[in-house]
Design a protein around this motif. Structure first.
Motif, short mmCIF file in Angstrom:
data_model
loop_
_atom_site.label_atom_id
_atom_site.label_comp_id
_atom_site.label_asym_id
_atom_site.label_seq_id
_atom_site.Cartn_x
_atom_site.Cartn_y
_atom_site.Cartn_z
N MET A 144 -4.50 -7.02 -5.93
CA MET A 144 -4.86 -5.97 -4.97
C MET A 144 -4.82 -6.47 -3.53
O MET A 144 -4.41 -5.74 -2.62
N ALA A 145 -5.22 -7.71 -3.30
CA ALA A 145 -5.14 -8.28 -1.95
C ALA A 145 -3.68 -8.29 -1.48
O ALA A 145 -3.38 -7.92 -0.34
N ASN A 146 -2.78 -8.67 -2.37
CA ASN A 146 -1.36 -8.71 -2.01
C ASN A 146 -0.77 -7.31 -1.83
O ASN A 146 0.06 -7.09 -0.95
N LEU A 147 -1.19 -6.36 -2.66
CA LEU A 147 -0.72 -4.99 -2.48
C LEU A 147 -1.15 -4.46 -1.12
O LEU A 147 -0.35 -3.87 -0.39
N PHE A 148 -2.41 -4.68 -0.75
CA PHE A 148 -2.89 -4.20 0.55
C PHE A 148 -2.18 -4.88 1.70
O PHE A 148 -1.94 -4.26 2.74
N ARG A 149 -1.83 -6.15 1.53
CA ARG A 149 -1.03 -6.83 2.57
C ARG A 149 0.32 -6.15 2.72
O ARG A 149 0.78 -5.91 3.82
N LYS A 150 0.96 -5.85 1.59
CA LYS A 150 2.26 -5.19 1.64
C LYS A 150 2.15 -3.80 2.27
O LYS A 150 3.01 -3.39 3.04
N LEU A 151 1.10 -3.08 1.94
CA LEU A 151 0.91 -1.75 2.51
C LEU A 151 0.65 -1.82 4.00
O LEU A 151 1.08 -0.95 4.76
N GLY A 152 -0.05 -2.86 4.43
CA GLY A 152 -0.31 -3.04 5.86
C GLY A 152 0.93 -3.39 6.65
O GLY A 152 1.05 -3.03 7.82
N GLU A 153 1.87 -4.07 6.00
CA GLU A 153 3.12 -4.47 6.67
C GLU A 153 4.15 -3.36 6.66
O GLU A 153 5.10 -3.38 7.41
N ASN A 154 3.97 -2.38 5.80
CA ASN A 154 4.96 -1.32 5.63
C ASN A 154 4.53 -0.09 6.42
O ASN A 154 3.60 0.60 6.04
N ASN A 155 5.23 0.20 7.49
CA ASN A 155 4.90 1.36 8.31
C ASN A 155 5.73 2.59 7.95
O ASN A 155 5.68 3.60 8.63
N GLU A 156 6.51 2.47 6.88
CA GLU A 156 7.33 3.61 6.46
C GLU A 156 6.48 4.61 5.70
O GLU A 156 5.45 4.29 5.16
N ARG A 157 6.99 5.83 5.62
CA ARG A 157 6.31 6.83 4.81
C ARG A 157 6.79 6.76 3.40
O ARG A 157 7.83 6.37 3.06
#
Length: 157
Positions: A144-157
């Motif tokens: 989950m920590a890694n998923l949230f990192r990926k979501l934070g880096e991804n500004n796409e919709r």
């Protein structure tokens, strides 16, 4: 149709994790903690801070207090064993509600690593004898920590 899948992975490098662990039922919670620390070590987590609290009921307020300290995720560990009174149900309900509330309000993964058990035998088997849920909860924490990192880096919709 464009389909994209986002998921975390089990690489712990660079992660900063907090663990809030109950001292009540400490023979069992210590086994959960050992399992979690083993998992974090095997997966390369570099920094883990442990916060000890008297019982599971104190976990949500402690998680709330540390949620803004820059952790990638928080793991809450405790063991609740059903007794002859309603205490088990009351504590289990409030702890699960509190942990979920903090996670949603603060936007940080808070992993529910509380073992609810019908009796001591079930609690023992889930805390390290047959399987160690602490290891499993730690894997979820890393993912989950890694998923949230990926979501934070991804500004796409």
């Amino acid at each position: 149709m464009k389909v994209r899948t986002f998921e975390g992975d089990y690489r712990g490098e660079g992660l900063r994790i907090a663990v809030v662990v109950s001292r009540f039922n400490d023979l069992l919670t210590e086994e959960l903690l050992k399992g979690a620390l083993d998992c974090f070590k095997r997966h390369g987590v570099e920094e883990v801070h442990i916060f000890r609290v008297p019982g599971s009921f104190e976990i949500p307020i402690t998680v709330k207090k540390i949620a803004k300290r820059g952790y990638d995720a928080i793991l809450a560990l405790g063991v609740l064993i059903k007794g002859e009174t309603r205490h088990f149900e009351l504590v289990a309900s409030q702890v699960s509600r509190g942990i979920a509330q903090v996670s949603l309000e603060e936007g940080i993964p808070v992993i529910f690593g509380i073992v609810p058990a019908e009796d001591e035998i079930q609690a023992i088997s889930r805390s390290g004898i047959k399987s160690n849920r602490g290891f499993e909860y730690a894997l979820t924490t890393i993912e989950m920590a890694n998923l949230f990192r990926k979501l934070g880096e991804n500004n796409e919709r």
